[in-house]
Design a protein around this motif. Structure first.
Motif, PDB file in Angstrom:
ATOM      1  N   VAL A  34       0.841  -1.202   0.000  1.00 55.38           N
ATOM      2  CA  VAL A  34       0.000   0.000   0.000  1.00 55.38           C
ATOM      3  C   VAL A  34       0.874   1.249   0.000  1.00 55.38           C
ATOM      4  O   VAL A  34       0.665   2.180  -0.786  1.00 55.38           O
ATOM      5  CB  VAL A  34      -0.956   0.006   1.224  1.00 55.38           C
ATOM      6  CG1 VAL A  34      -1.667   1.342   1.336  1.00 55.38           C
ATOM      7  CG2 VAL A  34      -1.958  -1.121   1.107  1.00 55.38           C
ATOM      8  N   VAL A  35       1.889   1.239   0.867  1.00 54.08           N
ATOM      9  CA  VAL A  35       2.784   2.403   0.928  1.00 54.08           C
ATOM     10  C   VAL A  35       3.497   2.588  -0.413  1.00 54.08           C
ATOM     11  O   VAL A  35       3.532   3.688  -0.975  1.00 54.08           O
ATOM     12  CB  VAL A  35       3.827   2.246   2.063  1.00 54.08           C
ATOM     13  CG1 VAL A  35       4.794   3.410   2.052  1.00 54.08           C
ATOM     14  CG2 VAL A  35       3.136   2.135   3.404  1.00 54.08           C
ATOM     15  N   ALA A  36       4.052   1.494  -0.923  1.00 52.26           N
ATOM     16  CA  ALA A  36       4.784   1.567  -2.187  1.00 52.26           C
ATOM     17  C   ALA A  36       3.867   2.036  -3.313  1.00 52.26           C
ATOM     18  O   ALA A  36       4.237   2.891  -4.120  1.00 52.26           O
ATOM     19  CB  ALA A  36       5.391   0.209  -2.527  1.00 52.26           C
ATOM     20  N   ALA A  37       2.643   1.485  -3.341  1.00 57.57           N
ATOM     21  CA  ALA A  37       1.696   1.865  -4.387  1.00 57.57           C
ATOM     22  C   ALA A  37       1.401   3.358  -4.328  1.00 57.57           C
ATOM     23  O   ALA A  37       1.412   4.052  -5.345  1.00 57.57           O
ATOM     24  CB  ALA A  37       0.393   1.077  -4.222  1.00 57.57           C
ATOM     25  N   ARG A  38       1.170   3.843  -3.134  1.00 60.14           N
ATOM     26  CA  ARG A  38       0.858   5.259  -2.984  1.00 60.14           C
ATOM     27  C   ARG A  38       2.032   6.124  -3.447  1.00 60.14           C
ATOM     28  O   ARG A  38       1.861   7.076  -4.208  1.00 60.14           O
ATOM     29  CB  ARG A  38       0.541   5.563  -1.514  1.00 60.14           C
ATOM     30  CG  ARG A  38       0.161   7.002  -1.259  1.00 60.14           C
ATOM     31  CD  ARG A  38      -0.063   7.257   0.208  1.00 60.14           C
ATOM     32  NE  ARG A  38       1.180   7.151   0.959  1.00 60.14           N
ATOM     33  CZ  ARG A  38       1.273   6.724   2.212  1.00 60.14           C
ATOM     34  NH1 ARG A  38       0.191   6.332   2.852  1.00 60.14           N
ATOM     35  NH2 ARG A  38       2.429   6.671   2.820  1.00 60.14           N
ATOM     36  N   GLU A  39       3.245   5.770  -3.011  1.00 58.46           N
ATOM     37  CA  GLU A  39       4.395   6.615  -3.316  1.00 58.46           C
ATOM     38  C   GLU A  39       4.779   6.526  -4.789  1.00 58.46           C
ATOM     39  O   GLU A  39       5.113   7.526  -5.409  1.00 58.46           O
ATOM     40  CB  GLU A  39       5.579   6.227  -2.429  1.00 58.46           C
ATOM     41  CG  GLU A  39       5.308   6.441  -0.942  1.00 58.46           C
ATOM     42  CD  GLU A  39       4.873   7.857  -0.622  1.00 58.46           C
ATOM     43  OE1 GLU A  39       5.449   8.804  -1.183  1.00 58.46           O
ATOM     44  OE2 GLU A  39       3.928   8.030   0.183  1.00 58.46           O
ATOM     45  N   ILE A  40       4.721   5.333  -5.360  1.00 59.73           N
ATOM     46  CA  ILE A  40       5.110   5.180  -6.758  1.00 59.73           C
ATOM     47  C   ILE A  40       4.066   5.791  -7.684  1.00 59.73           C
ATOM     48  O   ILE A  40       4.388   6.407  -8.696  1.00 59.73           O
ATOM     49  CB  ILE A  40       5.358   3.690  -7.081  1.00 59.73           C
ATOM     50  CG1 ILE A  40       6.653   3.244  -6.394  1.00 59.73           C
ATOM     51  CG2 ILE A  40       5.440   3.454  -8.583  1.00 59.73           C
ATOM     52  CD1 ILE A  40       6.923   1.769  -6.468  1.00 59.73           C
ATOM     53  N   SER A  41       2.788   5.683  -7.302  1.00 52.65           N
ATOM     54  CA  SER A  41       1.734   6.209  -8.163  1.00 52.65           C
ATOM     55  C   SER A  41       1.760   7.739  -8.218  1.00 52.65           C
ATOM     56  O   SER A  41       1.091   8.341  -9.045  1.00 52.65           O
ATOM     57  CB  SER A  41       0.364   5.753  -7.669  1.00 52.65           C
ATOM     58  OG  SER A  41       0.064   6.371  -6.438  1.00 52.65           O
ATOM     59  N   ARG A  42       2.517   8.346  -7.347  1.00 54.83           N
ATOM     60  CA  ARG A  42       2.616   9.806  -7.396  1.00 54.83           C
ATOM     61  C   ARG A  42       3.546  10.239  -8.533  1.00 54.83           C
ATOM     62  O   ARG A  42       3.773  11.427  -8.738  1.00 54.83           O
ATOM     63  CB  ARG A  42       3.139  10.339  -6.070  1.00 54.83           C
ATOM     64  CG  ARG A  42       2.259   9.922  -4.888  1.00 54.83           C
ATOM     65  CD  ARG A  42       2.838  10.431  -3.588  1.00 54.83           C
ATOM     66  NE  ARG A  42       2.769  11.873  -3.543  1.00 54.83           N
ATOM     67  CZ  ARG A  42       3.763  12.658  -3.165  1.00 54.83           C
ATOM     68  NH1 ARG A  42       4.903  12.140  -2.794  1.00 54.83           N
ATOM     69  NH2 ARG A  42       3.610  13.966  -3.169  1.00 54.83           N
TER      70      ARG A  42
END
Lengths: 365, 522
Positions: free
Chosen positions: B412-420
């Motif tokens: 979830v953290v990775a998805a949020r940060e990468i999707s930015r």
């Protein structure tokens, strides 16, 4: 605006229902325990309960009285809950309530020549600001000096109550100065009656309106989101760049204002004038209301209804079943204990369930 | 010298982790015995078992030839085992004497004889070349003095075996030297010292024998005279590291982030530095790895670059801005993403839903709702897409973050940060505590980002991860850069030496000079 209302943001739909069920069962359990207690000290629990319910809901007048007691509790409950959502403990509702009552009364008496449609909102705004600024003091002390708001708000309570004592006995005393009370607020600043034949007033409607605003702010606005993030996880708030100090000031301002409205509405709807002891502990009962309601808008209304009914029905119980009113306080305490304990148990249970699921998952993998 | 302590086949199982796997340790009376190992090698667990804080899953402890079982720290204390923890167990508002008397069962049961105890303390300290003021309030003492109090406290309670857990981590070099003198004075008087450390030079200097631990098992016990620092480094880090460096598809681009002379002072005393004169650059499409043993300034470096901590001096140029002067919000809105070191404490708001967690970094932007309100429908759509794209395993988009497993939380953290869609991605311990599958997944995501031209600053204590993903590696030791190497051009031994406090230049210079000797060791 449409998105605001129609969004299917089920704030944990199933979990919410579970929560309500558990809280409700805990309340029933505590009430049953209370009845046992009444029986144990030698009274008839059945007639006591009937008298209680009768006094709170038995007639139009009784119901009106419950609404009257409910109104300030909704406000102070929201005040505590809002601060709590930001990770703050506001114990200063009583003082903020008094300050709101004072500024409301002053505006109601000394501003003249306005029509009710202007004067009443102005007075209510003054009541909000009185409590808000009083709450802001505690917020500022925390941000500037790191002073714990738990301590400062309690100290500010004493100051506020003593200050009101002075104002009512001194500068604001009703001429010629025989009774220690102010003169009545102008009729243009009084809250109209809600149910004819009862004391219920429009303050209740205002309270419900603020419950909606409370919900909109915390769960729909960006600022409210910040507040909740900071309240649950300060480290995450800093990581996301949330200005936590600014939020503390804002929340203490708003929480103080809500408590101020409790006092102001009580004056404009019931007392009409300021007297030294306008609150029979509405400020502190707000903590209980918020706890029982788990800091949610709906829960706060239910909690206020319960405690309002206790207050309204307690007198009737004393008169008719001869059960001392102090028992009501004991039962209230039982309810708080039961609800808070049940919420903790529910959390533990859920945690246990989750662990079990994860274990199964990892075993499968 | 006779054997005073024998730990036999100690195993300690924590949920999901075997912290000690049949560890044997034999300590002789009057020696300084070092325990050497990386983070998570099991040093602290072993010592916590010895001093009675943990119970071993299996295994035996023999003290002076006698089988002992400790049920509490007090049991261990009564048998003469005292531990000085890395984080001091002192009450700052009390005096030195009062602190030493806590838990003391001897003496008058009603009245505390402070005077007499103070006198005894003073004598005890002086006997071993330490100076303490028994009436000083502990909170007013320096860190070095507090440590002395801890040592005296242990001696006062009758410790014969003294365990020191990374004692020099909090000390200045001068204080460390004084500590070593104390240790010598103690061992000269038949005290035994067990010294936990990951600093190679220190171990070489102070200890008589050393036991090296790696991943919960003993590598071996050696006389210090027969080991070179290089050999110790190799033993500590181990050989079996996979070198399947992932092929890169794109050339490294322009400089993205340029850090010059970044320093951060320890707040209390201006002499200590948490970060000391760091300079490096991260380029587009490059992974810069920051290696080192935990607690050598990595967290502070990341916090300085993301605006959470204020650096004392230096600059970090990025897109024409100095990151060190900007607020967190400003930095994160300039195409910077940050996967923080602790997903549960920082990266996620555990009691909130996934939808709410996906909004954490960008909720204030117009895309997330115009005006003062959040557009939760939009956020929900976004969340559903991310959950699908990153294959987060969750019952619903409205599940609470705390109900997900660790791997899925990190996704979830990775998805949020990468999707930015960042240009610079700062990732700290991105795979800590995850299972193999999740590690692989996160690694592939990072590589994808690199190939898209994102500059990645990867901070990790996992050697394998650093070696596998990085284009260049900087090793941090006590806030200083020991050197910058390419994974293909370095050896495990070299990395270990740098992690233990040797500068790359010194290592390589030494190698040229003593090349034949070096060959023997390898």
């Amino acid at each position: 605006m449409k998105a605001l209302i129609t969004t299917k943001m089920k704030t944990q739909g199933k979990a919410g229902a579970q929560q309500i069920l558990v809280s409700f069962s805990a309340t029933v359990f505590a009430l049953a325990l209370g009845m046992l207690l009444i029986y144990a000290i030698g009274f008839d629990p059945f007639s006591a309960s009937v008298a209680m319910v009768d006094g709170a809901f038995g007639s139009k007048n009784a119901f009106g009285e419950t609404l009257v007691k409910m109104t300030p509790l909704i406000f102070t409950g929201m005040s505590y809950a809002l601060a709590s959502r930001c990770g703050l403990t506001n114990l200063g509702m009583e003082g903020q309530l008094y300050m709101g009552a004072l500024t409301g009364t002053a505006t109601g008496i000394y501003v003249s020549g306005l029509p009710a449609v202007l004067h009443l909102p102005l007075t209510i705004l003054a009541g909000f600001l009185g409590g808000a600024l009083w709450g802001l003091i505690a917020g500022a002390l925390k941000v500037r000096f790191g002073a714990s708001e738990i301590i400062t708000t309690v100290m500010l309570n004493t100051i506020a109550i003593s200050f009101i004592d002075y104002m009512v006995n001194g500068p604001m005393i009703e001429p010629p100065g025989i009774n220690c009370q102010t003169q009545p607020v102008r009729s243009s600043a009084q809250l109209p009656n809600l149910l004819s034949g009862t004391r219920a007033h429009w303050g209740f409607v205002i309270a419900i309106a603020f419950v909606v605003l409370f919900w909109l702010f915390l769960w729909r606005s960006k600022r409210g989101y910040e507040v909740r993030v900071a309240g649950l996880n300060l480290s995450a708030a800093r990581y996301s760049g949330i200005h936590t100090d600014k939020n503390i000031l804002l929340v203490m301002f708003l929480a103080g204002g809500l408590a101020g409205l409790a006092g102001c509405n009580e004056i404009l709807g019931i007392q009409i004038r300021m007297i030294p002891e306008i609150s029979p502990g509405y400020g502190f009962d707000g903590i209980a209301v918020s706890l029982i309601g788990n800091n949610t808008p709906f829960g706060i209304v239910i909690g206020a209804l319960l405690f309002g009914a206790f207050r309204a029905g307690g007198n009737r119980m004393q008169i008719r079943a001869k059960v001392p009113n102090a028992i009501v306080s004991v039962v209230q305490a039982l309810v708080i204990f039961a609800v808070v304990a049940s919420q903790m148990l529910l959390d533990k249970w859920n945690e246990y369930q989750m662990k079990k699921i994860h274990r199964q998952e990892s075993e499968e993998a | 010298m006779s054997v005073i302590l024998e730990m036999e086949n100690i195993c300690k199982q924590f949920p999901g982790v075997l912290a000690n796997d049949c560890v044997c340790l034999s300590v002789k009376e009057g020696e300084v015995h070092a325990l050497l190992g990386e983070n998570g090698a099991g040093k602290s667990t072993l010592m916590n078992i010895l001093c009675g804080l943990y119970k071993p899953t299996s295994g035996e402890i023999h003290l002076e030839g006698e089988l002992v079982r400790f049920n509490s720290a007090r049991d261990a204390m009564e048998r003469g085992i005292g531990m000085v923890h890395q984080h001091f167990m002192l009450i700052p508002t009390m005096t030195v004497t009062e602190n030493c008397l806590i838990g003391d069962k001897e003496g008058n049961a009603i009245k505390l004889d402070r005077k007499e105890a103070g006198q005894r303390l003073k004598e005890l300290a002086e006997r071993y070349g330490m100076e303490i003021d028994p009436d000083a309030i502990v909170g007013t003492l320096s860190v070095g003095e507090m440590q002395r109090v801890e040592i005296v406290k242990a001696l006062f309670r009758g410790a014969k075996i003294l365990i020191l857990d990374e004692p020099t981590a909090v000390l200045t070099p001068q204080e460390a030297r004084a500590l070593f003198k104390m240790i010598r004075a103690l061992t000269d008087n038949q005290f035994t010292v067990i010294f936990i450390s990951h600093k190679l030079d220190e171990v070489k200097e102070i200890s008589d024998r050393v036991t090296v631990l790696r991943q919960g098992s003993v590598v071996g016990t050696y006389d210090i005279d027969q080991c070179s620092v290089e050999e110790l480094a190799r033993l500590m880090v181990g050989r079996e590291i996979r070198f399947d460096v992932i092929e890169r598809r794109q050339a490294v681009g322009d400089t993205l982030l340029e850090v010059n002379n970044l320093s951060l002072h320890r707040q209390q005393s201006s002499e200590g530095k948490l970060l000391d004169d760091l300079s490096f650059e991260v380029r587009e499409g490059e992974v810069l790895g920051i290696a080192g043993v935990d607690g050598n300034g990595q967290a502070e470096l990341v916090e300085c670059l993301t605006g959470i901590l204020r650096a004392s001096s230096g600059e970090a140029l990025y897109q024409g801005n100095d990151l060190l002067k900007l607020s967190t919000r400003d930095i994160m809105s300039k195409d910077v993403s940050h996967i923080p070191q602790d997903r549960q404490k920082t990266g996620l708001v555990m009691p909130m839903t996934l939808v709410e967690n996906f909004a954490l970094q960008d909720y204030y932007k117009k895309d997330f709702g115009k005006g003062i309100f959040l557009d939760w429908i939009g956020v929900e759509d976004r969340s559903a897409k991310l959950i699908k794209d990153f294959s987060v395993k969750t019952p619903s988009t409205y599940e609470l973050a705390q109900n997900l497993s660790g791997g899925n939380q990190q996704k979830v953290v990775a998805a949020r940060e990468i999707s930015r869609e960042p240009k610079l991605l700062i990732a700290m311990h991105p795979t800590r505590g995850l299972d193999v599958g999740a590690v692989e997944y996160i690694h592939n995501q990072l590589i994808d980002q690199r190939d898209k031209g994102v500059g990645i600053l990867l901070v990790s204590t996992e050697m394998e991860e650093i070696m596998r993903l990085s284009d260049r590696i900087i090793v941090l030791y006590e806030g200083r850069a020991m050197g910058c190497v390419r994974p293909s051009e370095t050896t495990i031994e070299e990395m270990g030496l740098m992690m233990g406090g040797r500068k790359l230049d010194d290592i390589r210079k030494g190698r040229v000079k003593e090349a034949p000797v070096e060959e023997n060791i390898m």
